[in-house]
Design an enzyme around this catalytic site. Structure first.
Site, PDB file in Angstrom:
ATOM      1  N   GLY A  38      -8.698  -5.825   2.179  1.00 26.83           N
ATOM      2  CA  GLY A  38      -7.789  -4.926   1.475  1.00 26.83           C
ATOM      3  C   GLY A  38      -8.029  -3.510   1.970  1.00 26.83           C
ATOM      4  N   ASP A  39      -6.982  -2.701   2.063  1.00 29.06           N
ATOM      5  CA  ASP A  39      -7.127  -1.373   2.661  1.00 29.06           C
ATOM      6  C   ASP A  39      -8.156  -0.507   1.947  1.00 29.06           C
ATOM      7  OD1 ASP A  39      -5.433  -1.109   0.415  1.00 29.06           O
ATOM      8  OD2 ASP A  39      -4.303   0.545   1.318  1.00 29.06           O
ATOM      9  N   THR A  40      -8.080  -0.472   0.621  1.00 27.71           N
ATOM     10  CA  THR A  40      -8.992   0.386  -0.127  1.00 27.71           C
ATOM     11  C   THR A  40     -10.418  -0.158  -0.124  1.00 27.71           C
ATOM     12  OG1 THR A  40      -8.238  -0.741  -2.131  1.00 27.71           O
ATOM     13  CG2 THR A  40      -7.235   1.393  -1.628  1.00 27.71           C
ATOM     14  N   TRP A 109      -0.043 -14.368  -0.962  1.00 27.38           N
ATOM     15  CA  TRP A 109       0.158 -14.947  -2.288  1.00 27.38           C
ATOM     16  C   TRP A 109      -0.553 -14.005  -3.268  1.00 27.38           C
ATOM     17  CZ3 TRP A 109      -0.820 -17.630   2.120  1.00 27.38           C
ATOM     18  CH2 TRP A 109       0.099 -18.633   2.469  1.00 27.38           C
ATOM     19  N   TYR A 176       1.960   2.769   3.744  1.00 26.12           N
ATOM     20  CA  TYR A 176       3.292   2.335   3.295  1.00 26.12           C
ATOM     21  C   TYR A 176       3.583   0.914   3.755  1.00 26.12           C
ATOM     22  CZ  TYR A 176       8.436   2.226   3.086  1.00 26.12           C
ATOM     23  OH  TYR A 176       9.741   1.884   2.842  1.00 26.12           O
ATOM     24  N   ASP A 241      -3.083   9.180  19.611  1.00 30.15           N
ATOM     25  CA  ASP A 241      -2.971  10.628  19.812  1.00 30.15           C
ATOM     26  C   ASP A 241      -3.881  11.429  18.901  1.00 30.15           C
ATOM     27  OD1 ASP A 241      -1.025  10.351  21.817  1.00 30.15           O
ATOM     28  OD2 ASP A 241       0.573  10.218  20.334  1.00 30.15           O
ATOM     29  N   ASP A 270      -8.198   2.669   7.772  1.00 34.66           N
ATOM     30  CA  ASP A 270      -9.117   2.579   6.631  1.00 34.66           C
ATOM     31  C   ASP A 270     -10.497   3.113   7.005  1.00 34.66           C
ATOM     32  OD1 ASP A 270      -6.960   1.171   5.572  1.00 34.66           O
ATOM     33  OD2 ASP A 270      -7.846  -0.783   5.999  1.00 34.66           O
TER      34      ASP A 270
END
Length: 319
Positions: A38-40, A109, A176, A241, A270
């Site tokens: 998960g990103d966080t 899911w 996003y 970049d 992340d």
């Protein structure tokens, strides 16, 4: 307040569907082993490895897999006192399918994930908010907002406004994912609200362009819009970049990324966020912190998966 950062989000179980069985079977087989992602959570884990005091804020079930996830997080040094447990529930799940050319497809899911209901109950939400008042900074991402119900999202915005007035710092990563939102208009309104509440913004140029269109045609336009919304410190990630950093409406400066041959770009943003924020919490300048973010991200993308071995962590003391 204690010098801790609370990171709000969702972590799911991860399974991999490999294509290396086709020589023996007509269908691909499930690879052995189970992980999570998960990103966080990725940001929380790398920040903890870099010595930051991190609390992860989410909801899991009361099953053995949730127990296992919490044990793994605590072993990494992540605080789990704000991980809520829901009876008769299990974490969300995603599956990664990799074809013979190395291309990856994700299947989710997550509709019944307990993290989606973290703030739905008013009494439970008040308890979470009360505990969050004890930390010095709160970090969340676009996914953290997207998984919440409209009611819970507005409750969170109301709390964050009070929290900031009381001296707390808010950090937002504009990750996003269009499929998690009902409409672009709804998303833009939510993003504007959270950006106007944020002290530090960590957007990605590609995401901003996708969501805000002509208002984000260039990096300079993104910076101008966020500065007009009152964000004091902005780190605009631009992939290979590097990034643009700007603070207190001063001129932006580009900090180049470390040039490496990527193996897997999963968790690049992340881990950059983790390196940047850990350095900022340690008192480094925004440019030094961006260099730390690039150092960590350039290491992570040389390994497969979101979480690299502890032994592969770069020496950040020289930064």
């Amino acid at each position: 307040m204690e010098k801790r950062i609370a990171i709000i989000g969702e972590c799911m179980l991860e399974m991999n569907l490999e294509d290396d069985c086709r020589s023996h079977h007509s269908e691909p087989c499930l690879a052995a082993g189970l992980s999570f992602g998960g990103d966080t959570l990725n940001t929380a884990l790398y920040m903890a490895r870099l010595g930051a005091a991190v609390e992860y804020v989410t909801a899991l079930g009361d099953d053995h897999l949730s127990d296992w996830m919490i044990r793994q997080w605590r072993a990494e040094g992540i605080g789990c006192d704000l991980v809520k447990r829901e009876a008769n529930a299990t974490p969300g799940l995603y599956l990664i399918e990799t074809d013979g050319d190395g291309e990856r497809t994700f299947h989710y899911w997550r509709d019944r994930s307990p993290a989606r209901r973290l703030l739905d109950n008013p009494k439970a939400a008040r308890d979470v908010f009360s505990q969050l008042r004890q930390v010095s900074a709160i970090y969340l991402s676009g996914i953290s907002l997207a998984i919440l119900s409209p009611y819970a999202r507005e409750c969170l915005f109301d709390f964050l406004a009070e929290y900031r007035q009381e001296g707390g710092k808010i950090i937002f990563d504009g990750n996003y994912r269009p499929r998690l939102w009902g409409s672009e208009m709804l998303t833009r309104k939510a993003y504007e609200k959270i950006y106007r509440l944020s002290d530090i913004a960590l957007p990605t140029l590609e995401d901003e362009q996708a969501l805000f269109g002509s208002d984000s045609a260039s990096a300079e336009q993104v910076l101008e819009r966020l500065q007009n919304w009152g964000v004091a410190e902005i780190v605009l990630k631009m992939g290979p970049d590097g990034c643009l950093v700007a603070a207190n409406r001063t001129g932006a400066k580009q900090v180049p990324s470390n040039k490496v041959m990527p193996v897997d770009t999963t968790a690049a943003g992340d881990s950059f966020n983790a390196g940047y924020l850990a350095a900022r919490l340690a008192g480094k300048s925004i440019e030094q912190s961006a260099e730390s973010g690039h150092r960590l991200a350039s290491t992570v993308i040389q390994y497969r998966g979101a979480v690299i071995p502890v032994s592969a962590m770069p020496d950040m003391s020289a930064m």
